[in-house]
Design an enzyme around this catalytic site. Structure first.
Site, mmCIF file in Angstrom:
data_model
loop_
_atom_site.group_PDB
_atom_site.id
_atom_site.type_symbol
_atom_site.label_atom_id
_atom_site.label_comp_id
_atom_site.label_asym_id
_atom_site.label_seq_id
_atom_site.Cartn_x
_atom_site.Cartn_y
_atom_site.Cartn_z
ATOM 1 N N LYS A 266 0.853 -1.188 0.000
ATOM 2 C CA LYS A 266 0.000 0.000 0.000
ATOM 3 C C LYS A 266 0.890 1.240 0.000
ATOM 4 O O LYS A 266 1.523 1.572 1.000
ATOM 5 C CB LYS A 266 -0.931 0.056 1.218
ATOM 6 C CG LYS A 266 -2.029 1.080 0.972
ATOM 7 C CD LYS A 266 -2.735 1.571 2.207
ATOM 8 C CE LYS A 266 -2.080 2.721 2.887
ATOM 9 N NZ LYS A 266 -1.955 3.962 2.094
ATOM 10 N N GLU B 99 9.977 0.960 10.488
ATOM 11 C CA GLU B 99 10.949 2.047 10.292
ATOM 12 C C GLU B 99 10.189 3.340 10.460
ATOM 13 O O GLU B 99 9.351 3.687 9.619
ATOM 14 C CB GLU B 99 11.599 1.925 8.923
ATOM 15 C CG GLU B 99 12.557 0.736 8.916
ATOM 16 C CD GLU B 99 13.117 0.368 7.578
ATOM 17 O OE1 GLU B 99 12.811 1.045 6.578
ATOM 18 O OE2 GLU B 99 13.845 -0.627 7.525
ATOM 19 N N CYS C 277 13.537 10.605 6.418
ATOM 20 C CA CYS C 277 13.528 10.239 7.842
ATOM 21 C C CYS C 277 14.886 10.430 8.483
ATOM 22 O O CYS C 277 14.998 10.588 9.686
ATOM 23 C CB CYS C 277 13.085 8.792 7.986
ATOM 24 S SG CYS C 277 14.186 7.666 7.132
ATOM 25 N N GLU D 142 9.440 15.457 15.921
ATOM 26 C CA GLU D 142 9.786 15.377 14.504
ATOM 27 C C GLU D 142 8.900 16.336 13.711
ATOM 28 O O GLU D 142 7.673 16.287 13.822
ATOM 29 C CB GLU D 142 9.574 13.951 13.983
ATOM 30 C CG GLU D 142 9.990 13.808 12.530
ATOM 31 C CD GLU D 142 9.606 12.456 11.918
ATOM 32 O OE1 GLU D 142 8.454 12.022 12.090
ATOM 33 O OE2 GLU D 142 10.458 11.847 11.263
#
Ligand code: NAD
Ligand code: 6OD
Length: 486
Positions: free
Chosen positions: A178, A254, A288, A390
């Site tokens: 997906k 992750e 990331c 973040e």
């Protein structure tokens, strides 16, 4: 206008009732496509196809044949390089200069690397003593886990999807992938490539849609999924873990990061500035591994901040096809709202805005795009939310330190532990520091330099498990020990 359909059992199919949603260009906000949204029936059809394919010709391939087939997939991505490049840049708005060097080459390299790992991999064996003196031999046998759900984000769509699909298929599994709702295009092209290379129907499937109450949730809830590998936000990872707990399915995660860079005063300043500009602003800060916390040893602090700010001011925003452009928009207006929220929060927390902090005046028909200024702050402590959460945008906070131990403590004072960069010329010091950092990946005098044989993953809330090279085998295969009495 493009229409993105699901890829199930080797065919492109609509959603029942034609349920679809819009795909917008982050560069100018224009409507560029319509994406079919999978409901439970489409997700179920994809999982059923993937399950059946395990028992078909795919399941009977030997390792060498399977790896050869995946090398053909890599070749084909290279043949269709321009199609992948155009699709990726259209979905994300990223500069072609970036995607042509990173995203698309890695799309091919990921298949090659894992095909290679599997043909070279040797399992451990142990010969053991037994009372009768004849001994026994233990050896490991790996088999595919089964049907793997691969759930991906939007920032490096092809790179991140193939980093999972490559090892999953190399190990003999089948996949239902997906892609992010923001970036359907390269996953769709990958379906075409699988057919062009003769990968049997059902081995690779794609369902489009959102997370909650949509394709993502239906896929992770589906009881015939054997394991799930996820790349995305930590909060989403928590939801997926809960889904995976039903039936005790394995996961690989992750997730997010708040990555530090540690700049020692004896560094090669030109290289450290250039490297930090890359680590903060590549892909508009939407990697990331990007640095959002920069710690600079005090004697170099003012010069470093000044040079970083001058470098940021030189970044050239522009359309992907503009060869001079090295800075794209954020992925969407929605994500820009989130990042602008942090720009506002930084001011409220008392940050000094060294550069940026706003929406740029783009003109040239780009006013409707998700453009944002590269931004640098100073003046906050490690307690500020701006320095802890973040943001996933083109921004960083720069803070001084005096001693090595202080730098390590500041860097490790985070809920996240994905990656770090250390810059300095004293190699005993940089190695010592790299070893003390609580992260999955530490770079010394470089950033985002990847050898695909190495382990990749995060510590703390940045993830669970390691993928890359042989490390993914723990997740993508079931290991059986066979003990033969001699
Ligand atoms: P996200 O978590 O919002 O979405 C990722 C994927 O999960 C999308 O496909 C989304 O549709 C799906 N999803 C969302 N909710 C779901 C649910 N309830 N069930 C199942 N699927 C669901 O992340 P994003 O905004 O697409 O990507 C940005 C994030 O990804 C950042 O946090 C970034 O750090 C992280 N990221 C991590 C890595 C890494 O390797 N550690 C790599 C890239 C991105
Ligand atoms: O380089 C890789 O293999 C990898 N998984 C990179 C992740 C980047 C995150 O945005």
């Amino acid at each position: 206008m493009s229409e993105f359909k699901h890829f199930i059992n080797g065919e492109f199919v609509d959603s029942a009732g034609g349920r679809a949603f819009e795909n917008r260009d982050p560069v100018d906000g224009s409507l560029i496509g319509s994406i079919h949204e999978a409901g439970e029936p489409e997700v179920d059809a994809a999982v059923v196809a993937a399950r059946a394919a395990l028992k078909g010709p795919w399941g009977r391939l030997g390792q060498a044949e399977r790896s050869a087939l995946l090398n053909r997939v890599a070749d084909r991505i290279e043949v269709r390089f321009d199609d992948f490049l155009a699709a990726e840049c259209r979905d994300t708005g990223k500069p072609r200069s970036l995607a042509s060097k990173i995203d698309i080459p890695r799309g091919a390299a990921n298949f090659r690397a894992f095909a290679d790992v599997m043909t070279r991999h040797a399992e451990e064996t142990f010969r053991m003593d037994t009372p009768d003196g004849r001994g026994a031999l233990n050896y490991g046998q790996r088999s595919p886990k089964g049907v793997i759900a691969v759930i991906c984000p939007w920032n490096l769509p092809l790179l991140l999807m193939t980093f999972k699909v490559g090892p999953a298929l190399a190990c003999g599994n089948t996949v239902v992938a997906k892609p992010s709702e923001e970036t359907p295009a390269t996953a769709t092209l990958l379906g075409e490539v699988m057919n062009e290379c003769g990968v049997p129907p059902g081995v690779f499937n794609v369902v489009h849609g959102f997370g909650p109450d949509s394709a993502g949730e239906y896929l992770t809830r589906h009881r015939d999924i054997d394991a799930m590998t996820f790349t995305g936000e930590t909060k989403t990872g928590e939801v997926i873990m809960r889904a995976a707990s039903v039936g005790l399915r394995n996961i690989s995660m992750e997730c997010g990061g708040k990555n530090p860079a540690l700049i020692f005063a004896d560094c090669d300043v030109d290289k450290a500035v250039e490297g930090t500009l890359r680590s903060v602003f590549t892909n508009t800060g939407q990697v990331c591994l990007c640095t959002e916390r920069v710690y600079v040893q005090r004697p170099l602090f003012d010069e470093f901040v000044d040079r970083l700010a001058r470098g940021a001011a030189k970044l050239k925003p522009g359309r992907p096809e503009n060869e001079a452009a090295d800075f794209g928009p954020l992925i969407s207006l929605g994500h820009r709202e989130k990042v602008l929220g942090y720009y506002e929060l930084a001011r409220m927390e008392g940050a000094e805005v060294v550069t940026g902090g706003d929406i740029p005046d783009m003109g040239d028909g780009l006013e409707g795009g998700a453009w944002i200024e590269p931004t640098i702050w100073t003046g906050l402590s490690n307690d500020a939310r701006t320095v802890r959460e973040e943001i996933f945008g083109p921004c960083c906070h720069v803070q001084p330190f005096d001693e090595e131990q202080e730098a390590i403590a500041l860097a490790n004072d985070s809920d996240y532990g994905l990656a770090a960069a250390v810059w300095g010329e004293n190699s005993s010091q940089t190695t010592r520091v790299a070893e003390a950092l609580e992260v999955g990946i530490a770079w010394v005098n470089t950033w985002f330099l990847r050898d695909l044989r190495t382990a990749f993953g995060g510590a703390k809330q940045s993830g669970i498990g390691r993928e890359g090279g042989v490390h993914g085998l723990e997740f993508y295969t079931e290991l059986k020990n066979i003990c033969v009495k001699l």
